[in-house]
Design a protein around this motif. Structure first.
Motif, PDB file in Angstrom:
ATOM      1  N   PRO A 247       0.787  -1.238   0.000  1.00 31.26           N
ATOM      2  CA  PRO A 247       0.000   0.000   0.000  1.00 31.26           C
ATOM      3  C   PRO A 247       0.817   1.284   0.000  1.00 31.26           C
ATOM      4  O   PRO A 247       0.304   2.327  -0.416  1.00 31.26           O
ATOM      5  CB  PRO A 247      -0.829  -0.119   1.283  1.00 31.26           C
ATOM      6  N   LEU A 248       2.063   1.230   0.463  1.00 33.46           N
ATOM      7  CA  LEU A 248       2.850   2.463   0.542  1.00 33.46           C
ATOM      8  C   LEU A 248       3.617   2.765  -0.742  1.00 33.46           C
ATOM      9  O   LEU A 248       4.290   3.797  -0.828  1.00 33.46           O
ATOM     10  CB  LEU A 248       3.828   2.394   1.712  1.00 33.46           C
ATOM     11  N   GLN A 249       3.520   1.899  -1.730  1.00 28.41           N
ATOM     12  CA  GLN A 249       4.313   2.085  -2.948  1.00 28.41           C
ATOM     13  C   GLN A 249       3.579   2.860  -4.038  1.00 28.41           C
ATOM     14  O   GLN A 249       4.099   3.022  -5.144  1.00 28.41           O
ATOM     15  CB  GLN A 249       4.801   0.736  -3.448  1.00 28.41           C
ATOM     16  N   THR A 250       2.389   3.307  -3.716  1.00 30.86           N
ATOM     17  CA  THR A 250       1.683   4.254  -4.589  1.00 30.86           C
ATOM     18  C   THR A 250       1.295   5.464  -3.751  1.00 30.86           C
ATOM     19  O   THR A 250       0.697   5.320  -2.691  1.00 30.86           O
ATOM     20  CB  THR A 250       0.411   3.619  -5.194  1.00 30.86           C
ATOM     21  N   GLU A 251       1.675   6.637  -4.223  1.00 37.20           N
ATOM     22  CA  GLU A 251       1.302   7.895  -3.587  1.00 37.20           C
ATOM     23  C   GLU A 251       0.467   8.708  -4.573  1.00 37.20           C
ATOM     24  O   GLU A 251       0.439   8.417  -5.777  1.00 37.20           O
ATOM     25  CB  GLU A 251       2.563   8.679  -3.190  1.00 37.20           C
ATOM     26  N   ALA A 252      -0.231   9.704  -4.069  1.00 38.94           N
ATOM     27  CA  ALA A 252      -1.023  10.555  -4.946  1.00 38.94           C
ATOM     28  C   ALA A 252      -1.073  11.968  -4.400  1.00 38.94           C
ATOM     29  O   ALA A 252      -1.107  12.168  -3.185  1.00 38.94           O
ATOM     30  CB  ALA A 252      -2.437  10.010  -5.119  1.00 38.94           C
ATOM     31  N   VAL A 253      -1.071  12.935  -5.312  1.00 37.52           N
ATOM     32  CA  VAL A 253      -1.242  14.332  -4.939  1.00 37.52           C
ATOM     33  C   VAL A 253      -2.236  14.979  -5.901  1.00 37.52           C
ATOM     34  O   VAL A 253      -2.316  14.599  -7.068  1.00 37.52           O
ATOM     35  CB  VAL A 253       0.087  15.124  -4.949  1.00 37.52           C
ATOM     36  N   TRP A 254      -2.997  15.919  -5.364  1.00 37.20           N
ATOM     37  CA  TRP A 254      -3.874  16.741  -6.184  1.00 37.20           C
ATOM     38  C   TRP A 254      -3.285  18.141  -6.246  1.00 37.20           C
ATOM     39  O   TRP A 254      -3.111  18.792  -5.212  1.00 37.20           O
ATOM     40  CB  TRP A 254      -5.275  16.826  -5.584  1.00 37.20           C
ATOM     41  N   ARG A 255      -2.962  18.592  -7.434  1.00 30.73           N
ATOM     42  CA  ARG A 255      -2.491  19.972  -7.604  1.00 30.73           C
ATOM     43  C   ARG A 255      -3.704  20.881  -7.650  1.00 30.73           C
ATOM     44  O   ARG A 255      -4.595  20.713  -8.489  1.00 30.73           O
ATOM     45  CB  ARG A 255      -1.677  20.118  -8.888  1.00 30.73           C
TER      46      ARG A 255
END
Length: 257
Positions: A247-255
């Motif tokens: 689960p920690l090997q995908t990250e996400a950000v919203w600009r």
């Protein structure tokens, strides 16, 4: 990147540390930022400050919180001291500077000035800085307060970039987490309203997935292992927390701007 540890009286040093294109990651608690953004920070390779808002034990003795008890502590002061040391080590893995503000965890009633200090920190970041705030996925009150106050205090700072990061490991419990094509599911303000208890999300929210390479995961693994006191309860929150793949090997950000 530079490394070191700052206190709330060192806010004036931020301009020199961040320079014209640095990254300020705002972490509600002592682990949130690096659990959620280490891969992104490695990829960016910019001067980085990790500002943690809630780091202190309450001044008056109180029964230990469930989270601290599950982590093996019998008093809040010991938990706070150990975790600030863990954060120092974790930030050093990335060469980032740790900034420890003096807020008290919401589990102990909150307060302690951390949010007031955060306001001063955000006012002091130089133009060109990218500020990463928690999206609030999972609905933790501390995360939501930091997000909402942070966005409000950055209003009018047009030359400061703002992004919201998906709070890990909580976000990994979303059934579509990291799946190909899931930008269509998570990639707009309506998704943020649903998954992050966000009454009025930014009108422009562009999702970016960060799928860690083997080298990026190696760095993140070292950083996360530094938070040893947190790993037992976190493993209950997210099954297979340190698994590879996991689960920690995908990250996400919203600009958002």
């Amino acid at each position: 990147m530079t490394s070191g540890v700052l206190g709330p009286t060192d806010v004036d040093a931020l301009t020199g540390l961040l320079g014209p294109d640095g990254v300020l990651v705002v972490s509600p608690h002592l682990d949130d930022a690096l659990l959620s953004t280490t891969g992104l920070l490695v990829r960016l390779g910019r001067p980085t400050v990790v500002a943690t808002v809630f780091t202190r034990a309450p001044e008056q003795p109180r029964p230990v919180s469930d989270w601290d008890r599950f982590s093996g502590f019998d008093d809040a002061s010991s938990a706070a001291w150990v975790r600030t040391e863990e954060d120092r080590v974790a930030c050093a893995v990335l060469g980032a500077t740790a900034l420890h503000l003096t807020g008290v965890d919401g589990a102990y009633g909150g307060g302690g000035g951390g949010l007031d200090e955060l306001r001063a920190v955000l006012a002091g970041v130089p133009d060109g800085t990218t500020v990463l705030l928690p999206a609030g996925i999972g609905g933790h009150r501390d995360h939501v307060r930091v997000r909402d106050d942070g966005l409000r205090w950055l209003t009018g700072r047009a030359r400061v970039g703002v992004q919201l990061y998906a709070d890990l490991p909580y976000a990994a419990n979303l059934w579509h987490w990291g799946a190909e094509g899931s930008e269509r599911v998570l990639g707009d303000r309506h998704a943020l309203r649903t998954i992050a208890m966000f009454d009025d999300p930014p009108a422009e929210a562009v999702l970016r997935w960060v799928r860690l390479t083997a080298a990026e995961w190696a760095v993140k693994r070292r950083a996360v292992w530094a938070y040893a006191s947190q790993l037992a309860p976190l493993s209950v929150t997210a099954r297979g927390l340190m698994s590879c793949p996991g689960p920690l090997q995908t990250e996400a950000v919203w600009r958002v701007r």
